[in-house]
Design a protein around this motif. Structure first.
Motif, mmCIF file in Angstrom:
data_model
loop_
_atom_site.group_PDB
_atom_site.id
_atom_site.type_symbol
_atom_site.label_atom_id
_atom_site.label_comp_id
_atom_site.label_asym_id
_atom_site.label_seq_id
_atom_site.Cartn_x
_atom_site.Cartn_y
_atom_site.Cartn_z
ATOM 1 N N ASP A 105 -4.035 3.880 -12.347
ATOM 2 C CA ASP A 105 -3.314 3.080 -13.341
ATOM 3 C C ASP A 105 -2.228 2.198 -12.727
ATOM 4 O O ASP A 105 -1.487 1.535 -13.457
ATOM 5 N N LEU A 106 -2.118 2.181 -11.394
ATOM 6 C CA LEU A 106 -1.057 1.404 -10.764
ATOM 7 C C LEU A 106 -1.328 -0.099 -10.874
ATOM 8 O O LEU A 106 -2.414 -0.562 -10.501
ATOM 9 N N PRO A 107 -0.371 -0.883 -11.349
ATOM 10 C CA PRO A 107 -0.534 -2.343 -11.356
ATOM 11 C C PRO A 107 -0.666 -2.858 -9.918
ATOM 12 O O PRO A 107 0.023 -2.388 -9.012
ATOM 13 N N GLY A 108 -1.573 -3.780 -9.722
ATOM 14 C CA GLY A 108 -1.759 -4.370 -8.403
ATOM 15 C C GLY A 108 -2.714 -3.619 -7.509
ATOM 16 O O GLY A 108 -2.994 -4.050 -6.385
ATOM 17 N N LEU A 109 -3.222 -2.469 -7.999
ATOM 18 C CA LEU A 109 -4.158 -1.673 -7.201
ATOM 19 C C LEU A 109 -5.508 -1.592 -7.887
ATOM 20 O O LEU A 109 -5.598 -1.273 -9.071
ATOM 21 N N MET A 133 4.648 7.059 3.790
ATOM 22 C CA MET A 133 4.955 7.092 2.363
ATOM 23 C C MET A 133 5.580 5.785 1.886
ATOM 24 O O MET A 133 5.398 5.380 0.736
ATOM 25 N N ALA A 134 6.314 5.127 2.764
ATOM 26 C CA ALA A 134 7.013 3.903 2.377
ATOM 27 C C ALA A 134 6.051 2.753 2.072
ATOM 28 O O ALA A 134 6.432 1.780 1.411
ATOM 29 N N ARG A 135 4.808 2.851 2.527
ATOM 30 C CA ARG A 135 3.846 1.772 2.262
ATOM 31 C C ARG A 135 3.591 1.590 0.765
ATOM 32 O O ARG A 135 3.403 0.475 0.288
ATOM 33 N N ALA A 136 3.569 2.702 0.040
ATOM 34 C CA ALA A 136 3.162 2.651 -1.370
ATOM 35 C C ALA A 136 4.088 1.786 -2.214
ATOM 36 O O ALA A 136 3.676 1.263 -3.253
ATOM 37 N N GLN A 137 5.336 1.612 -1.778
ATOM 38 C CA GLN A 137 6.279 0.826 -2.582
ATOM 39 C C GLN A 137 5.853 -0.626 -2.733
ATOM 40 O O GLN A 137 6.317 -1.321 -3.636
ATOM 41 N N TYR A 138 4.970 -1.089 -1.854
ATOM 42 C CA TYR A 138 4.564 -2.487 -1.900
ATOM 43 C C TYR A 138 3.350 -2.732 -2.790
ATOM 44 O O TYR A 138 2.961 -3.889 -3.002
ATOM 45 N N ILE A 139 2.751 -1.681 -3.307
ATOM 46 C CA ILE A 139 1.596 -1.870 -4.185
ATOM 47 C C ILE A 139 2.029 -2.617 -5.441
ATOM 48 O O ILE A 139 2.879 -2.140 -6.197
ATOM 49 N N GLY A 140 1.485 -3.780 -5.637
ATOM 50 C CA GLY A 140 1.794 -4.585 -6.815
ATOM 51 C C GLY A 140 3.116 -5.318 -6.763
ATOM 52 O O GLY A 140 3.432 -6.084 -7.682
ATOM 53 N N GLN A 141 3.902 -5.107 -5.724
ATOM 54 C CA GLN A 141 5.219 -5.740 -5.656
ATOM 55 C C GLN A 141 5.085 -7.241 -5.395
ATOM 56 O O GLN A 141 4.345 -7.681 -4.510
ATOM 57 N N ASP A 142 5.803 -8.037 -6.191
ATOM 58 C CA ASP A 142 5.848 -9.499 -5.993
ATOM 59 C C ASP A 142 4.455 -10.119 -5.916
ATOM 60 O O ASP A 142 4.202 -11.021 -5.117
ATOM 61 N N GLY A 143 3.555 -9.623 -6.742
ATOM 62 C CA GLY A 143 2.217 -10.208 -6.812
ATOM 63 C C GLY A 143 1.253 -9.751 -5.737
ATOM 64 O O GLY A 143 0.122 -10.257 -5.663
ATOM 65 N N ARG A 144 1.654 -8.793 -4.901
ATOM 66 C CA ARG A 144 0.722 -8.292 -3.887
ATOM 67 C C ARG A 144 -0.455 -7.590 -4.560
ATOM 68 O O ARG A 144 -0.293 -6.952 -5.591
ATOM 69 N N THR A 145 -1.626 -7.690 -3.940
ATOM 70 C CA THR A 145 -2.810 -7.008 -4.461
ATOM 71 C C THR A 145 -3.376 -6.081 -3.387
ATOM 72 O O THR A 145 -3.391 -6.416 -2.200
ATOM 73 N N PHE A 146 -3.834 -4.920 -3.836
ATOM 74 C CA PHE A 146 -4.413 -3.913 -2.947
ATOM 75 C C PHE A 146 -5.735 -3.457 -3.537
ATOM 76 O O PHE A 146 -5.797 -3.070 -4.710
ATOM 77 N N HIS A 147 -6.776 -3.525 -2.742
ATOM 78 C CA HIS A 147 -8.108 -3.092 -3.160
ATOM 79 C C HIS A 147 -8.558 -2.027 -2.172
ATOM 80 O O HIS A 147 -8.760 -2.307 -0.984
ATOM 81 N N VAL A 148 -8.677 -0.803 -2.640
ATOM 82 C CA VAL A 148 -9.012 0.331 -1.784
ATOM 83 C C VAL A 148 -10.345 0.924 -2.208
ATOM 84 O O VAL A 148 -10.560 1.207 -3.392
ATOM 85 N N LEU A 149 -11.227 1.111 -1.241
ATOM 86 C CA LEU A 149 -12.494 1.801 -1.461
ATOM 87 C C LEU A 149 -12.466 3.133 -0.719
ATOM 88 O O LEU A 149 -12.143 3.183 0.471
ATOM 89 N N LEU A 150 -12.809 4.190 -1.423
ATOM 90 C CA LEU A 150 -12.952 5.506 -0.812
ATOM 91 C C LEU A 150 -14.391 5.972 -0.946
ATOM 92 O O LEU A 150 -15.020 5.764 -1.988
ATOM 93 N N GLY A 151 -14.902 6.615 0.096
ATOM 94 C CA GLY A 151 -16.153 7.329 -0.068
ATOM 95 C C GLY A 151 -15.893 8.591 -0.868
ATOM 96 O O GLY A 151 -14.797 9.167 -0.804
ATOM 97 N N GLU A 152 -16.870 9.042 -1.644
ATOM 98 C CA GLU A 152 -16.668 10.274 -2.417
ATOM 99 C C GLU A 152 -16.300 11.445 -1.514
ATOM 100 O O GLU A 152 -15.564 12.352 -1.923
ATOM 101 N N GLN A 153 -16.774 11.425 -0.270
ATOM 102 C CA GLN A 153 -16.448 12.509 0.657
ATOM 103 C C GLN A 153 -14.941 12.648 0.837
ATOM 104 O O GLN A 153 -14.434 13.759 1.073
ATOM 105 N N ALA A 154 -14.198 11.538 0.720
ATOM 106 C CA ALA A 154 -12.744 11.596 0.877
ATOM 107 C C ALA A 154 -12.098 12.520 -0.145
ATOM 108 O O ALA A 154 -11.014 13.057 0.093
ATOM 109 N N LEU A 155 -12.764 12.711 -1.274
ATOM 110 C CA LEU A 155 -12.237 13.592 -2.315
ATOM 111 C C LEU A 155 -12.450 15.062 -1.979
ATOM 112 O O LEU A 155 -11.853 15.941 -2.616
#
Length: 203
Positions: free
Chosen positions: A124-128, A80-102
């Motif tokens: 809607d998360l900045p940086g993601l 859970m602690a990983r999510a705090q870094y999304i968008g922090q200090d200019g970090r960028t995160f690009h995540v691809l999910l297959g529809e099956q993941a839903l």
């Protein structure tokens, strides 16, 4: 805990023998030192975007399969602690999910509904940048298994046989190419939200 240098390669098998907590802490340390993250997860929601309940269901399967120490609570906390870094200090995160993941059923129906609502919020998360590859999308490369790339220089691959860290730059370049090809099949924004909402109505 002292953070390892970014180029340090953990022995994932040894960490897993100690429980899910050490493995998830090592991933947290890696995310903490990463500025540009890309990840592909065809059948499960990325660990970066999981709810605690969903993460617990995933880690329960890991503990049951490998017979590792039952420290799921510690593993969930580190994940859970990983999510705090999304968008922090200019970090960028690009995540691809297959529809099956839903649709992959992990935990009770309310667990899946909570996870899907979390994904809707994440769009809607900045940086993601969150993309979803529709089940019927035309693919330009074999879908393969999940992987993540940190700062375009280090790849992590997980599977039944364990985890692998790849730092050979020719192999890393291949994964970067694969991610680019998968990205062309993904949808973003409202189209991605529509897929999530559709899965939510049947979960």
């Amino acid at each position: 805990m002292t953070n390892p240098p970014q180029n340090a390669v953990p022995d994932w098998d040894d960490l897993l023998c100690a429980g899910t907590g050490p493995v998830q802490q090592a991933f947290l340390d890696l995310v903490r030192t990463t500025r540009e993250y890309v990840g592909y997860s065809p059948e499960l929601v990325s660990g970066l975007l999981q709810t605690p309940e969903y993460a617990a269901a995933v880690l329960r399967l890991v503990v049951d399969l490998y017979g590792t120490p039952d420290d799921i609570e510690a593993g969930v906390a580190a994940r859970m602690a990983r999510a705090q870094y999304i968008g922090q200090d200019g970090r960028t995160f690009h995540v691809l999910l297959g529809e099956q993941a839903l649709h992959t059923n992990l935990g009770a129906p309310e667990v899946m509904r909570g996870q899907l609502r979390r994904l809707l919020d994440a769009t809607d998360l900045p940086g993601l940048s969150l993309g979803i590859i529709p089940a019927r999308a035309r693919l330009l490369v074999h879908p393969g298994g999940g992987f993540s790339i940190s700062d375009a220089s280090r790849v992590e691959v997980e599977g039944y046989g364990g985890a692998e860290t790849i730092m050979d730059q020719e192999r890393v370049a291949l994964f970067r190419k694969v991610f680019g090809l998968l990205e062309t099949s993904a949808v973003y924004g409202q189209a991605a939200r529509d897929l999530i909402t559709s899965a939510l109505t049947v979960s």
